[in-house]
Design an enzyme around this catalytic site. Structure first.
Site, short mmCIF file in Angstrom:
data_model
loop_
_atom_site.label_atom_id
_atom_site.label_comp_id
_atom_site.label_asym_id
_atom_site.label_seq_id
_atom_site.Cartn_x
_atom_site.Cartn_y
_atom_site.Cartn_z
N GLY A 78 37.51 35.29 40.13
CA GLY A 78 37.45 36.74 40.35
C GLY A 78 37.47 37.55 39.08
O GLY A 78 37.53 38.79 39.13
N THR A 92 46.88 39.13 43.85
CA THR A 92 45.89 38.30 43.15
C THR A 92 44.55 38.56 43.83
O THR A 92 44.47 39.29 44.82
CB THR A 92 46.22 36.80 43.24
N GLU A 93 43.51 37.91 43.35
CA GLU A 93 42.18 38.12 43.93
C GLU A 93 42.06 37.59 45.35
O GLU A 93 41.05 37.83 46.01
CB GLU A 93 41.13 37.43 43.05
N HIS A 94 43.09 36.88 45.85
CA HIS A 94 42.96 36.20 47.13
C HIS A 94 43.65 36.90 48.29
O HIS A 94 43.65 36.38 49.40
CB HIS A 94 43.45 34.76 46.99
#
Length: 529
Positions: A402, A333-335
């Site tokens: 994101g 994911t974007e994290h």
């Protein structure tokens, strides 16, 4: 002298008019005790006032883990700059977050930046450079020609500028200092040395610290436990104590919403995928099942919040990852969590059984560098000009998260979501879909309320893109939408074309039926057999 203090003491010296940055990703790695203490100080003393808050990511659920809502008080908050905002309806009170009320009622200066910008901007602050320059976001709502990320009328300052450099246009985010930052770690010793050994995400922790220290700012850390100095290997200590001014220990802090502590989110132990509960049959599950057919082995795939995040879960439910096959699917994911299974709902952002965890700024280096070749993202609106909106619609002001960075840099895009929303009710029988009650809100509209991304421009650059809903699938061409698949049981005119505010560019000559297996109300394992 020990740097360990209580939360009230830690926030007592924050002055009026200063700027406070804070880490956090929904409920993950969020220093709730510090934000709560700051909010309580203002309620008791009317100080500090007129603060600017910088949240690289939306922090807190505004329900059990309030986070941003602790400081969403008129007088305390003058301005907020955030990479995303949390906008759920509390099931107990029926209300949306207090921060959303302040934004909707124009009580504060509110700005929303893409998370890629909020992360990379911190690096430029830490370097004491003039600002962050990028082409990502041109033509979207963050572009000054489309509002410059301003979410309220009170937001008058131009925090983002459009500039020309060597014959090309760029977005330029000038830097400004952070006076105090709140960060979140697992452990600290009395000298302030910090480690993240029990965290599912690192996010913007390190970037916030370096940005604050470059300009003489203070760093306040919230941790789960205190440990004696010298008891951890130096390789585990990610933040040197000389960069930390105060430490608050909160052994009761939640890992994230509904999760007190779960080692499987940081690789401390592995949870058998068979223990994952099945996703209830719904329109969203149909979307996830169809979207799962777009996923390829050994292609880094990134998933956004919403129906897209259910894709790895339905694949697990189908048994796709049995016999060690999960290692052939590269999910993130974007994290910054890599490997394992992307989670959905309030657990979104972290992966279950991850292989590695990247710092937030480095994760957006990977995203902006095009390493995430396949992306599945949700959508709120799609218009006749090929514009997609997830950032501001109706009473919702979530921002882009994101989305912009991910969408602009992937090679293959899938946009997922129900065809309409607002009361949509569907039923399933004999492998067919029936619309029991149509949603009140159309998502295929003449013009989006906000521009989060131009899909048509991406297609013209060579991207491939699809929109997948519970009743129809569209391919996106440079000329517009092509209807390629419909659900069994669906009337194309009544249930698809008449529910759009514009006509698709064309209906495919060989219009196909979606696989009836997607519409069988049974466990995925049985459906796949």
């Amino acid at each position: 002298m020990s740097k360990i203090v209580d939360a009230a003491t830690a926030v007592a010296s924050i002055p009026d008019g200063s700027t406070v940055g804070c880490v956090g990703v929904i409920g993950w790695v969020t220093p709730d005790a510090l934000l709560k203490a700051l909010g309580e100080r203002f309620r008791k003393t009317a100080s500090p006032k007129d603060l600017t808050f910088y949240f690289p990511v939306g922090t807190g659920d505004a329900q059990g883990i309030r986070r941003m809502d602790h400081v969403a008080q008129e007088g305390l908050m003058r301005r907020i700059v955030g990479g995303s905002y949390i906008n759920p309806v509390d099931p107990t009170t029926g209300k949306r977050p207090e921060l959303m009320r302040l934004i909707r009622e124009n009580r504060i200066e509110a700005y929303s930046w893409p998370i890629g910008a909020t992360m990379h901007w911190l690096r430029e602050v830490a370097r004491r450079s003039p600002g962050y320059m990028t082409r990502i976001g041109l033509g979207t709502y963050i572009d000054p020609e489309n509002g410059g990320g301003k979410f309220t009328e009170r937001a008058q300052d131009n925090l983002v500028r459009r500039i020309d450099f060597e014959g090309q246009s760029y977005l330029f985010y000038p830097t400004w200092k952070l006076d105090t930052v709140f960060i979140y770690a697992s452990s600290a010793d009395e000298e302030g040395n910090l480690s993240f050994e029990n965290e599912a995400l690192v996010s913007s922790n390190i970037a916030l610290i370096l940005a604050a220290k470059a300009h003489g700012g203070r760093v306040i850390a919230q941790v789960r436990r205190a440990v004696p100095h010298g008891t951890r290997p130096a390789s585990e200590v990610r933040i040197p104590g000389m960069f930390v001014d105060a430490v608050v220990v909160d052994p009761s802090m939640m890992m994230t919403t509904d999760v007190k502590f779960e080692p499987a989110y940081f690789g401390g132990e592995r949870v058998p995928l068979s223990q994952l509960p099945p996703i209830p049959m719904s329109a969203d599950k149909v979307v996830a099942l169809r979207a799962s057919k777009e996923v390829r082995k050994r292609e880094l795939s990134i998933f956004g919040f919403g129906a897209a995040a259910d894709v790895p879960l339905v694949m697990a439910e189908q048994g796709v990852f049995e016999n060690g096959s999960l290692k052939d699917y590269w999910f993130t994911t974007e994290h910054g969590s890599y490997g394992g299974i992307v989670m959905s709902g309030w657990q979104f952002s972290a992966n279950l059984n991850p292989d590695a965890i990247l710092d937030g700024v480095y994760q957006f280096d990977a995203i902006d560098g095009g390493l995430c070749r396949f992306a599945a993202l949700a959508f709120a609106q799609f218009d006749r000009g090929g514009l997609v909106n997830v950032s501001k619609f109706g009473v919702a002001n979530p921002g882009a998260g994101g989305f912009i960075d991910i969408a602009e840099n992937a090679e293959r895009l899938v946009f997922t979501g129900t065809f309409t929303t607002g009361g949509l009710d569907v039923a399933f029988a004999d492998g067919k879909l029936r619309i029991v009650k149509e949603g009140k809100v159309r998502k295929f509209v003449n013009k989006t309320e906000h521009i989060t991304y131009s899909v048509i421009d991406g297609v013209k650059r060579g991207q491939t893109a699809r929109v997948i809903t519970e009743r129809a699938v569209f391919e996106i061409a440079a000329e517009g939408l092509i209807l390629t698949e419909v659900a069994p049981g669906i009337d194309v005119r009544r249930d698809v074309l008449d529910q759009m505010e514009f006509a698709p560019w064309k209906v495919a000559d060989d219009l196909k039926l979606m696989d009836e297996a997607f519409f069988l109300d049974m466990p995925c394992q049985a459906r796949a057999s």
